[in-house]
Design an enzyme around this catalytic site. Structure first.
Site, PDB file in Angstrom:
ATOM      1  N   LYS A 276       0.887  -1.127   0.071  1.00 46.18           N
ATOM      2  CA  LYS A 276       0.039  -0.104  -0.053  1.00 46.18           C
ATOM      3  C   LYS A 276       0.994   1.356   0.110  1.00 46.18           C
ATOM      4  O   LYS A 276       0.548   2.118  -0.639  1.00 46.18           O
ATOM      5  CB  LYS A 276      -0.846   0.032   1.236  1.00 46.18           C
ATOM      6  CG  LYS A 276      -1.952  -1.035   1.279  1.00 46.18           C
ATOM      7  CD  LYS A 276      -2.776  -1.215   2.464  1.00 46.18           C
ATOM      8  CE  LYS A 276      -3.693  -2.398   2.356  1.00 46.18           C
ATOM      9  NZ  LYS A 276      -4.320  -2.758   3.504  1.00 46.18           N
TER      10      LYS A 276
ATOM     11  N   GLN B 297      -4.601  -1.284   9.772  1.00 49.45           N
ATOM     12  CA  GLN B 297      -4.274  -2.520   9.238  1.00 49.45           C
ATOM     13  C   GLN B 297      -5.039  -3.674   9.996  1.00 49.45           C
ATOM     14  O   GLN B 297      -4.545  -3.842  11.368  1.00 49.45           O
ATOM     15  CB  GLN B 297      -2.935  -2.926   9.022  1.00 49.45           C
ATOM     16  CG  GLN B 297      -2.615  -4.011   8.263  1.00 49.45           C
ATOM     17  CD  GLN B 297      -3.211  -4.345   6.740  1.00 49.45           C
ATOM     18  OE1 GLN B 297      -3.204  -2.981   6.175  1.00 49.45           O
ATOM     19  NE2 GLN B 297      -3.739  -5.315   6.631  1.00 49.45           N
TER      20      GLN B 297
ATOM     21  N   ASP C  34     -11.144   2.886   4.298  1.00 52.85           N
ATOM     22  CA  ASP C  34     -11.421   1.446   4.250  1.00 52.85           C
ATOM     23  C   ASP C  34     -12.995   1.212   3.964  1.00 52.85           C
ATOM     24  O   ASP C  34     -13.439   0.009   3.787  1.00 52.85           O
ATOM     25  CB  ASP C  34     -10.948   0.542   5.528  1.00 52.85           C
ATOM     26  CG  ASP C  34      -9.546  -0.194   5.042  1.00 52.85           C
ATOM     27  OD1 ASP C  34      -9.405  -0.390   3.804  1.00 52.85           O
ATOM     28  OD2 ASP C  34      -9.096  -0.504   6.060  1.00 52.85           O
TER      29      ASP C  34
END
Ligand code: NDP
Length: 303
Positions: free
Chosen positions: A51, A95, A121
């Site tokens: 990422k 994460q 997200d």
């Protein structure tokens, strides 16, 4: 027909780049994504590195906040709060999974604490609510990547019977909602679904998000169906690799070099019956990252 997710992901990244440049010109700084990485889960380290790299290539600033696996929920919450309050932070990604010590409730507290406008997200209950109502801006990256893939490869969704195997908050449920919004008739399957094979075999679009290598075999798939393989599974037994691919498959050379391989939830033999199918790797995975970059610019512009 192999659905080349990596190519489409590149195109999406090329579309994001000028928007990033325009934001930079207007605000005197690039859009900024902050990633909170707690603990030392090896897969998470790789995901975060990917990422970081993709974000930098698209011109974003990506800052990674590494916290030890021994931290408390309060420590993680304090990091999230400081990012919420930072006007130069446009996107926040924590994460998953968080270390076991944080627990299920702690994990919910952390994800709920993220400012929904920075929730790249798309997991915050506010954004999930908007998704249910069909008006989300920040949608979960993996399922929205799947919709992009279908759209950009000319596979109609409206009027089709879509079957999603898996009902997780991050893939299965939002996938089903996005397909429903696009006028598919959607069936969601899970571990308690009776007649799983027969249900899947009626699908025009079959999405597998299970987490079991090669679980979806030929009999799950109607001839000509579009099969989307979300699974990312590491196989480190050569015997299992041979079972999946046969003894002479070129991918076994890669296994022998590395001692493991990444496979999807869909058995390779499905390629013989499916009309179109995503490879693993190189299918849904790269799209997930491309959609994260897209969400970051959306979050930056929208705030
Ligand atoms: P979860 O473990 O959260 O969910 C798995 C789902 O599969 C559950 O709903 C479970 O049912 C269902 N399931 C498990 N076994 C069976 C079975 N025998 N029959 C029918 N359904 C079953 O996984 P995720 O959704 O987080 O991830 C799924 C896969 O996708 C994993 O391989 C993961 O690595 C991958 N992934 C890939 C991404 C990408 O970018 N390509 C991004 C995110 C995930 P139940 O609810 O009843 O337990």
């Amino acid at each position: 027909m192999l659905l080349d997710g990596a190519r489409i992901a590149r195109t999406i990244r090329e579309e994001v780049a000028p928007r990033v440049a325009a934001f930079d010109t207007a605000h005197g700084r690039p859009p900024t994504l902050h990633i909170v990485l707690v603990g030392d889960d090896p897969a998470s380290q790789i995901y975060v590195r990917n990422k970081e790299r993709a974000g930098a290539e698209a011109g974003l600033t990506v800052a990674v906040h590494r916290l030890a696996s021994s931290v408390t929920v309060e420590d993680v919450l304090a990091t999230v709060k400081s990012l919420n309050d930072d006007p130069a932070c446009d996107g926040i990604l924590v994460q998953a999974p968080l270390p076991k010590g944080i627990g299920k409730h702690g994990t919910e507290l952390v994800f709920d604490a993220i400012d929904p406008r920075k929730d790249v997200d798309g997991f915050h209950p506010h954004n999930v609510g908007l998704l249910v109502q069909g008006r989300a801006v920040l949608k979960p990256c993996t399922p929205s990547g799947v919709v992009e893939l279908l759209d950009r490869t000319g596979h109609a969704i409206a009027g089709k019977h879509a079957v999603v195997i898996g009902r997780s908050e991050i893939v299965g449920k939002p996938m089903a909602l996005l397909l429903l919004q696009r006028d598919a008739t959607v069936t969601i399957c899970h571990s308690k679904t009776p007649d799983l094979v027969a249900t899947c075999a009626r699908a025009d679009i079959l999405v597998a998000a299970i987490g079991r290598p090669g679980f979806v075999t030929r009999e799950f798939v109607k001839a000509g169906a579009v099969v989307i393989d979300v699974g990312i599974n590491r196989v480190d037994s050569r015997e299992q690799a041979v079972q999946l691919f046969g003894a002479n498959h070129p991918r076994l050379a890669g296994f022998d070099q590395r001692g493991s391989m990444i496979v999807g939830d869909v058995h390779p033999a499905v390629a013989e019956v499916a009309g179109a199918m995503t490879p693993v790797p190189g299918g849904v995975g790269p799209l997930t990252i491309a959609m994260l970059l897209k969400n970051t610019i959306e979050a930056a512009v929208d705030r």
